[in-house]
Design a protein around this motif. Structure first.
Motif, short mmCIF file in Angstrom:
data_model
loop_
_atom_site.label_atom_id
_atom_site.label_comp_id
_atom_site.label_asym_id
_atom_site.label_seq_id
_atom_site.Cartn_x
_atom_site.Cartn_y
_atom_site.Cartn_z
N UNK A 134 3.02 1.20 -1.55
CA UNK A 134 1.58 1.45 -1.52
C UNK A 134 1.62 2.86 -2.25
N UNK A 135 0.34 3.51 -2.17
CA UNK A 135 -0.04 4.53 -3.01
C UNK A 135 -0.09 5.92 -1.94
N UNK A 136 0.27 5.78 -0.83
CA UNK A 136 -0.02 6.84 0.17
C UNK A 136 1.27 7.00 1.11
N UNK A 137 1.96 8.44 1.34
CA UNK A 137 2.69 8.50 2.07
C UNK A 137 2.26 9.59 3.32
N UNK A 138 2.73 9.35 4.55
CA UNK A 138 2.35 10.17 5.52
C UNK A 138 3.63 10.72 6.25
N UNK A 139 3.77 12.02 6.46
CA UNK A 139 5.01 12.68 7.04
C UNK A 139 4.67 13.47 8.11
N UNK A 140 4.91 12.89 9.30
CA UNK A 140 4.76 13.05 10.65
C UNK A 140 5.81 14.12 11.09
#
Length: 116
Positions: A53-59
Motif C-alpha cells: 500500500x501507500x501508507x506506513x504507520x509507525x507505532x
C-alpha cells in the motif's frame, strides 16, 4: 503504544509506490537498527494481497517516535575513525553566553549562535 506517525506516499511519475515504500521502509529499518530498543512497531493500513500500500504507520510511545523525527547526519569521525549518526535538536535560547564553547562539529549544548 499510545501514538503513531502516519506517512502517506505521494504519486511519483518516475517510481512506483512499491519502490517508494521499499526505500522508506529500508530507511526506517536503518534508523531502528541504529537506536531502537524494540519498542516501535509498524502497520500498513492500505495493505493488499499484492502490495503493502501507500501508507506506513509507525507505532510507539511519544518519546520513541519523537526520536525518529530528529534530523540526523551520518558522519565518520576523523579523530577515532568510527562511523556514527549525529542527531540534531535546535532550540531557542534566552541569552548569549560570554564564552561560547563549540565542539569540533561546530555544535554546542550550552552555547548559542545568532538566529537571522
Amino acid at each position: 503504544m499510545d501514538h503513531y506517525l502516519e506517512i502517506t506516499l505521494l504519486p511519483d511519475p518516475e517510481s512506483s509506490a512499491l519502490q517508494l515504500m521499499s526505500a522508506l521502509f529500508s530507511k526506517l529499518h536503518r534508523a531502528l537498527v541504529a537506536s531502537s530498543t524494540g519498542n516501535i512497531g509498524v502497520s500498513f493500513p492500505h495493505l493488499s494481497a499484492q502490495h503493502p500500500g501507500d501508507m506506513l504507520r509507525i507505532h510507539g510511545e511519544r518519546s520513541a517516535l519523537q526520536w525518529l523525527c530528529l534530523p540526523s547526519i551520518q558522519l565518520n569521525s576523523h579523530s577515532t575513525g568510527q562511523r556514527f549518526r549525529l542527531f540534531i535538536r535546535q532550540t531557542l535560547c534566552e541569552a548569549m553566553t560570554n564564552n561560547p564553547t563549540f565542539s569540533k562539529y561546530g555544535l554546542s549544548q550550552t552555547s548559542r549562535v545568532p538566529w537571522f
